[in-house]
Design a protein around this motif. Structure first.
Motif, short mmCIF file in Angstrom:
data_model
loop_
_atom_site.label_atom_id
_atom_site.label_comp_id
_atom_site.label_asym_id
_atom_site.label_seq_id
_atom_site.Cartn_x
_atom_site.Cartn_y
_atom_site.Cartn_z
N ASN A 34 30.47 45.63 42.44
CA ASN A 34 30.19 46.55 41.35
C ASN A 34 31.97 47.04 41.34
O ASN A 34 32.57 46.86 42.99
N VAL A 35 32.44 46.52 40.19
CA VAL A 35 34.01 47.15 40.43
C VAL A 35 35.18 47.58 39.78
O VAL A 35 34.41 47.75 38.10
N GLU B 55 32.12 37.62 34.75
CA GLU B 55 30.94 37.48 35.94
C GLU B 55 29.92 37.90 36.62
O GLU B 55 30.42 38.99 36.32
N PRO B 56 29.01 37.23 36.03
CA PRO B 56 28.26 37.04 36.79
C PRO B 56 27.34 37.95 37.70
O PRO B 56 26.37 38.77 38.39
N ARG B 57 28.35 37.33 39.40
CA ARG B 57 28.40 38.03 40.25
C ARG B 57 29.37 39.29 40.25
O ARG B 57 29.35 39.80 41.26
N LEU B 58 29.21 39.77 39.22
CA LEU B 58 30.65 41.34 38.87
C LEU B 58 29.92 41.78 38.13
O LEU B 58 28.97 41.31 37.41
N PRO C 61 48.39 50.24 31.86
CA PRO C 61 47.17 50.92 30.49
C PRO C 61 47.16 49.48 30.28
O PRO C 61 45.49 48.87 29.77
N GLU C 62 48.38 48.36 29.51
CA GLU C 62 47.91 46.95 28.90
C GLU C 62 47.19 46.18 29.86
O GLU C 62 46.62 45.25 28.40
N GLU C 63 46.93 46.07 30.77
CA GLU C 63 46.47 44.65 31.40
C GLU C 63 44.47 45.36 31.85
O GLU C 63 44.28 44.19 31.73
N ILE C 64 44.17 46.28 31.35
CA ILE C 64 43.24 46.57 31.02
C ILE C 64 42.18 46.14 31.21
O ILE C 64 41.00 45.81 31.42
N GLY C 65 42.66 45.99 29.50
CA GLY C 65 41.63 45.10 28.68
C GLY C 65 41.29 43.83 28.74
O GLY C 65 40.13 43.05 29.07
N ALA C 66 42.21 42.56 29.39
CA ALA C 66 41.71 41.37 30.26
C ALA C 66 41.46 40.95 31.46
O ALA C 66 40.10 40.49 31.59
N LEU C 67 41.37 41.59 31.64
CA LEU C 67 40.93 42.26 33.71
C LEU C 67 39.48 42.61 32.79
O LEU C 67 39.00 41.84 34.20
N ALA C 68 38.67 43.26 32.07
CA ALA C 68 37.84 43.87 32.38
C ALA C 68 36.76 43.10 31.60
O ALA C 68 36.10 42.76 32.18
N ALA C 69 37.87 42.35 30.72
CA ALA C 69 37.03 41.15 30.04
C ALA C 69 37.04 40.47 31.32
O ALA C 69 35.39 39.46 31.61
N ALA C 70 37.73 39.46 32.06
CA ALA C 70 37.53 38.86 32.95
C ALA C 70 36.89 39.24 34.08
O ALA C 70 35.37 38.72 34.49
N ILE C 71 36.16 40.36 34.43
CA ILE C 71 35.22 40.82 35.22
C ILE C 71 34.10 40.37 34.74
O ILE C 71 33.15 40.41 35.03
N ALA C 72 34.17 41.20 33.65
CA ALA C 72 32.86 41.44 32.89
C ALA C 72 31.85 39.65 32.56
O ALA C 72 31.00 39.83 31.79
N ALA D 217 37.92 35.19 42.33
CA ALA D 217 37.58 35.02 44.42
C ALA D 217 36.67 35.85 44.41
O ALA D 217 35.87 35.89 45.97
N LEU D 218 36.32 37.26 43.89
CA LEU D 218 35.55 38.24 44.59
C LEU D 218 34.04 37.63 44.34
O LEU D 218 33.12 37.71 44.51
N ALA D 219 33.89 37.07 42.38
CA ALA D 219 32.70 36.36 41.97
C ALA D 219 32.67 34.92 43.08
O ALA D 219 31.43 34.90 43.55
N ARG D 220 33.08 33.48 43.18
CA ARG D 220 33.26 33.14 44.20
C ARG D 220 32.99 33.75 45.39
O ARG D 220 31.52 32.75 45.98
N TYR D 221 32.94 34.47 46.13
CA TYR D 221 32.71 34.91 47.66
C TYR D 221 30.93 35.59 47.42
O TYR D 221 30.52 36.62 48.48
N ARG D 222 30.99 36.34 46.08
CA ARG D 222 29.02 37.55 45.95
C ARG D 222 28.09 36.75 46.59
O ARG D 222 28.03 35.57 45.92
N PRO D 223 27.79 37.50 47.96
CA PRO D 223 26.82 36.84 48.75
C PRO D 223 25.46 36.48 46.69
O PRO D 223 25.26 37.36 46.71
N ALA D 224 24.71 35.63 46.58
CA ALA D 224 23.59 35.23 45.88
C ALA D 224 22.91 35.75 46.20
O ALA D 224 21.87 36.36 45.31
N ASP D 225 22.21 36.45 47.49
CA ASP D 225 20.76 37.27 47.72
C ASP D 225 21.30 38.88 47.93
O ASP D 225 20.62 39.25 47.39
N ARG D 226 22.55 39.17 46.97
CA ARG D 226 23.15 40.07 46.66
C ARG D 226 23.30 40.58 45.48
O ARG D 226 23.09 40.16 45.02
#
Ligand SMILES: *Cc1c(COP(=O)(O)O)cnc(C)c1O
Length: 235
Positions: free
Chosen positions: A117-118, A148-151, A135-146, A104-113
Protein backbone atom coordinates in the motif's frame (compact mmCIF):
# COMPACT_ATOMS: atom_id res chain seq x y z
CA UNK A 1 -1.72 2.68 31.32
CA UNK A 2 -1.28 2.56 27.55
CA UNK A 3 -4.65 0.90 27.31
CA UNK A 4 -6.06 3.95 29.00
CA UNK A 5 -4.26 6.33 26.65
CA UNK A 6 -5.53 4.34 23.66
CA UNK A 7 -9.12 4.61 24.80
CA UNK A 8 -8.67 8.35 25.42
CA UNK A 9 -7.28 8.92 21.94
CA UNK A 10 -9.98 6.82 20.29
CA UNK A 11 -12.57 8.80 22.22
CA UNK A 12 -10.98 12.07 21.06
CA UNK A 13 -11.06 10.94 17.43
CA UNK A 14 -14.65 9.88 17.83
CA UNK A 15 -15.65 13.22 19.35
CA UNK A 16 -13.76 15.22 16.73
CA UNK A 17 -15.41 13.30 13.89
CA UNK A 18 -18.84 13.50 15.43
CA UNK A 19 -18.52 17.27 15.92
CA UNK A 20 -18.05 17.79 12.18
CA UNK A 21 -20.20 14.85 11.08
CA UNK A 22 -17.40 13.03 9.35
CA UNK A 23 -16.41 9.35 9.48
CA UNK A 24 -14.06 8.43 12.33
CA UNK A 25 -10.53 8.15 10.90
CA UNK A 26 -8.23 5.18 11.33
CA UNK A 27 -5.67 5.53 14.07
CA UNK A 28 -2.04 4.89 13.19
CA UNK A 29 -0.05 4.48 16.41
CA UNK A 30 3.35 6.08 15.86
CA UNK A 31 5.74 3.84 17.75
CA UNK A 32 9.11 5.40 16.84
CA UNK A 33 11.52 5.34 19.82
CA UNK A 34 9.10 3.10 21.74
CA UNK A 35 10.18 -0.41 22.58
CA UNK A 36 8.50 -3.64 21.58
CA UNK A 37 6.91 -4.02 25.02
CA UNK A 38 4.95 -0.80 24.57
CA UNK A 39 3.83 -1.85 21.10
CA UNK A 40 2.76 -5.25 22.42
CA UNK A 41 0.76 -3.57 25.17
CA UNK A 42 -1.16 -1.43 22.68
CA UNK A 43 -1.63 -4.44 20.42
CA UNK A 44 -3.14 -6.36 23.33
CA UNK A 45 -5.57 -3.47 23.79
CA UNK A 46 -6.69 -3.84 20.18
CA UNK A 47 -4.48 -1.45 18.22
CA UNK A 48 -3.28 -3.00 14.99
CA UNK A 49 -1.60 -0.35 12.80
CA UNK A 50 1.80 1.04 13.83
CA UNK A 51 3.99 3.67 12.20
CA UNK A 52 7.78 3.77 12.19
CA UNK A 53 10.18 6.39 10.84
CA UNK A 54 13.35 4.41 10.44
CA UNK A 55 13.75 1.15 8.54
CA UNK A 56 16.52 0.04 10.91
CA UNK A 57 14.50 0.59 14.07
CA UNK A 58 11.48 -1.12 12.55
CA UNK A 59 13.51 -4.20 11.62
CA UNK A 60 14.50 -4.82 15.22
CA UNK A 61 11.04 -4.21 16.65
CA UNK A 62 9.25 -6.31 14.06
CA UNK A 63 11.60 -9.16 14.81
CA UNK A 64 10.60 -9.01 18.46
CA UNK A 65 6.89 -8.79 17.64
CA UNK A 66 6.87 -11.38 14.93
CA UNK A 67 4.13 -13.45 16.50
CA UNK A 68 1.60 -10.61 16.42
CA UNK A 69 -0.27 -9.91 13.20
CA UNK A 70 0.39 -6.16 13.11
CA UNK A 71 0.17 -3.75 10.20
CA UNK A 72 3.35 -1.68 9.76
CA UNK A 73 3.51 1.72 8.07
CA UNK A 74 6.68 3.53 7.06
CA UNK A 75 6.11 7.24 7.76
CA UNK A 76 9.71 8.48 7.71
CA UNK A 77 11.68 9.67 4.71
CA UNK A 78 12.63 6.76 2.45
CA UNK A 79 16.12 6.66 0.97
CA UNK A 80 16.42 4.84 -2.34
CA UNK A 81 18.98 2.41 -0.96
CA UNK A 82 16.41 1.30 1.64
CA UNK A 83 13.65 0.55 -0.88
CA UNK A 84 14.23 -3.18 -0.76
CA UNK A 85 13.96 -3.36 3.01
CA UNK A 86 10.94 -1.06 3.02
CA UNK A 87 9.13 -3.18 0.43
CA UNK A 88 9.78 -6.29 2.48
CA UNK A 89 9.17 -5.06 6.02
CA UNK A 90 6.16 -2.80 5.68
CA UNK A 91 2.51 -3.17 4.69
CA UNK A 92 2.27 0.52 3.83
CA UNK A 93 4.80 3.13 2.70
CA UNK A 94 3.35 6.61 3.27
CA UNK A 95 6.34 8.62 2.07
CA UNK A 96 6.69 8.02 -1.65
CA UNK A 97 7.65 11.44 -2.98
CA UNK A 98 9.71 10.78 -6.11
CA UNK A 99 9.40 8.61 -9.17
CA UNK A 100 12.64 6.76 -8.60
CA UNK A 101 11.20 4.94 -5.58
CA UNK A 102 8.28 3.47 -7.51
CA UNK A 103 10.00 0.79 -9.65
CA UNK A 104 12.33 -0.03 -6.75
CA UNK A 105 9.49 -0.71 -4.32
CA UNK A 106 7.57 -2.70 -6.97
CA UNK A 107 10.57 -4.81 -7.85
CA UNK A 108 11.30 -5.81 -4.29
CA UNK A 109 7.77 -6.39 -3.03
CA UNK A 110 7.77 -10.14 -2.31
CA UNK A 111 5.51 -12.08 -4.67
CA UNK A 112 3.84 -13.97 -1.82
CA UNK A 113 2.68 -10.78 -0.08
CA UNK A 114 -0.30 -8.56 -0.86
CA UNK A 115 0.60 -5.53 -2.98
CA UNK A 116 2.37 -2.81 -0.99
CA UNK A 117 0.00 0.00 0.00
CA UNK A 118 1.42 3.35 -1.04
CA UNK A 119 0.66 6.98 -0.22
CA UNK A 120 2.14 9.90 -2.11
CA UNK A 121 3.68 12.37 0.34
CA UNK A 122 2.95 15.93 -0.71
CA UNK A 123 4.86 19.01 0.33
CA UNK A 124 1.96 21.40 0.74
CA UNK A 125 3.50 24.50 2.30
CA UNK A 126 7.09 23.98 3.31
CA UNK A 127 9.54 25.34 0.76
CA UNK A 128 12.43 24.54 3.09
CA UNK A 129 11.69 20.83 3.38
CA UNK A 130 13.14 18.49 0.79
CA UNK A 131 10.56 15.86 1.61
CA UNK A 132 7.27 15.44 -0.18
CA UNK A 133 6.53 16.06 -3.86
CA UNK A 134 5.18 19.33 -5.18
CA UNK A 135 1.41 19.35 -5.75
CA UNK A 136 1.87 19.46 -9.52
CA UNK A 137 3.91 16.24 -9.38
CA UNK A 138 1.20 14.16 -7.70
CA UNK A 139 -0.49 13.10 -10.94
CA UNK A 140 2.60 11.58 -12.54
CA UNK A 141 3.66 9.84 -9.34
CA UNK A 142 0.20 8.42 -8.76
CA UNK A 143 0.01 7.15 -12.33
CA UNK A 144 3.38 5.42 -11.98
CA UNK A 145 2.29 3.74 -8.74
CA UNK A 146 -1.07 2.69 -10.16
CA UNK A 147 0.69 1.07 -13.13
CA UNK A 148 2.66 -1.30 -10.88
CA UNK A 149 0.78 -4.53 -10.04
CA UNK A 150 2.90 -5.04 -6.91
CA UNK A 151 1.89 -1.62 -5.54
CA UNK A 152 -1.51 -0.31 -4.54
CA UNK A 153 -2.13 3.42 -4.61
CA UNK A 154 -4.18 4.37 -1.53
CA UNK A 155 -3.98 8.18 -1.40
CA UNK A 156 -1.99 11.08 0.04
CA UNK A 157 0.02 11.88 3.15
CA UNK A 158 1.04 15.33 4.39
CA UNK A 159 3.11 16.89 7.18
CA UNK A 160 2.37 20.61 7.20
CA UNK A 161 4.69 23.19 8.74
CA UNK A 162 4.14 22.82 12.49
CA UNK A 163 2.97 26.36 13.19
CA UNK A 164 2.77 26.80 16.98
CA UNK A 165 -0.68 28.24 16.40
CA UNK A 166 -2.35 25.04 15.25
CA UNK A 167 -5.22 26.91 13.59
CA UNK A 168 -2.65 28.05 11.03
CA UNK A 169 -2.26 24.43 9.90
CA UNK A 170 -5.91 24.21 8.88
CA UNK A 171 -5.38 25.77 5.48
CA UNK A 172 -2.65 23.26 4.60
CA UNK A 173 -4.97 20.39 5.56
CA UNK A 174 -7.80 21.87 3.51
CA UNK A 175 -5.60 22.28 0.44
CA UNK A 176 -4.34 18.71 0.77
CA UNK A 177 -7.93 17.54 0.91
CA UNK A 178 -8.62 19.36 -2.36
CA UNK A 179 -5.64 17.61 -3.96
CA UNK A 180 -6.98 14.30 -2.64
CA UNK A 181 -10.42 14.93 -4.13
CA UNK A 182 -8.84 15.86 -7.46
CA UNK A 183 -6.72 12.71 -7.44
CA UNK A 184 -9.80 10.61 -6.79
CA UNK A 185 -11.17 11.70 -10.14
CA UNK A 186 -8.45 9.70 -11.89
CA UNK A 187 -8.13 7.00 -9.23
CA UNK A 188 -11.61 6.34 -7.82
CA UNK A 189 -10.35 3.55 -5.55
CA UNK A 190 -8.13 5.69 -3.34
CA UNK A 191 -9.42 5.89 0.21
CA UNK A 192 -6.70 7.30 2.47
CA UNK A 193 -5.81 10.84 3.41
CA UNK A 194 -3.16 10.61 6.14
CA UNK A 195 -2.89 13.88 8.07
CA UNK A 196 -2.93 15.11 11.64
CA UNK A 197 -0.79 14.22 14.66
CA UNK A 198 -1.30 14.37 18.45
CA UNK A 199 -1.80 18.12 18.71
CA UNK A 200 -3.68 18.86 15.49
CA UNK A 201 -5.65 15.71 14.68
CA UNK A 202 -9.02 17.31 15.45
CA UNK A 203 -8.37 20.03 12.85
CA UNK A 204 -7.15 17.45 10.34
CA UNK A 205 -10.31 15.39 10.89
CA UNK A 206 -12.47 18.46 10.34
CA UNK A 207 -10.63 18.99 7.05
CA UNK A 208 -11.14 15.39 5.89
CA UNK A 209 -8.39 13.13 7.28
CA UNK A 210 -9.21 9.43 7.01
CA UNK A 211 -6.10 8.39 8.96
CA UNK A 212 -4.33 10.24 11.77
CA UNK A 213 -0.81 9.47 12.98
CA UNK A 214 -0.55 9.74 16.74
CA UNK A 215 2.55 9.18 18.88
CA UNK A 216 2.87 11.47 21.91
CA UNK A 217 -0.78 11.33 22.93
CA UNK A 218 -0.55 7.54 23.11
CA UNK A 219 2.93 6.85 24.45
CA UNK A 220 3.85 10.13 26.15
CA UNK A 221 6.67 12.48 25.17
CA UNK A 222 9.65 11.06 23.31
CA UNK A 223 13.21 11.62 24.56
CA UNK A 224 14.18 15.20 23.70
CA UNK A 225 17.40 14.39 21.91
CA UNK A 226 15.70 12.32 19.23
CA UNK A 227 16.14 14.18 15.93
CA UNK A 228 12.83 15.34 14.55
CA UNK A 229 12.08 12.87 11.75
CA UNK A 230 9.65 15.27 10.13
CA UNK A 231 12.72 17.27 9.13
CA UNK A 232 11.48 20.44 10.79
CA UNK A 233 13.44 22.34 13.36
CA UNK A 234 11.29 23.40 16.31
CA UNK A 235 9.05 26.28 15.28
C1 LIG B 1 6.47 11.48 14.91
C2 LIG B 1 5.49 11.56 13.81
C3 LIG B 1 4.10 11.58 14.07
C4 LIG B 1 3.52 11.57 15.47
O1 LIG B 1 3.71 12.80 16.10
P1 LIG B 1 3.10 13.07 17.57
O2 LIG B 1 3.16 14.54 17.66
O3 LIG B 1 4.00 12.39 18.54
O4 LIG B 1 1.74 12.53 17.60
C5 LIG B 1 3.23 11.59 12.99
N1 LIG B 1 3.69 11.62 11.72
C6 LIG B 1 5.01 11.61 11.43
C7 LIG B 1 5.43 11.62 10.02
C8 LIG B 1 5.94 11.58 12.46
O5 LIG B 1 7.24 11.60 12.15
Amino acid sequence: MLTHALHDVLQRLDNAARAVQRPVPRLLAVSKTQDATAVAELAAAGQRAFGENYVQEATVKQGQLNALALEWHLIGHLQSNKAKEAATLFDWVQTVDRIKLVPALARYRPADRAPLNVLVQVNIDDETSKHGCRPEEIGALAAAIAAEPRLRLRGLMVIPIPHPDIERRRDAFARTRELFDALRHDHPDIDTLSMGMSDDCAIAIAEGATMVRVGTALFGARPAKTPDPTGHSPA
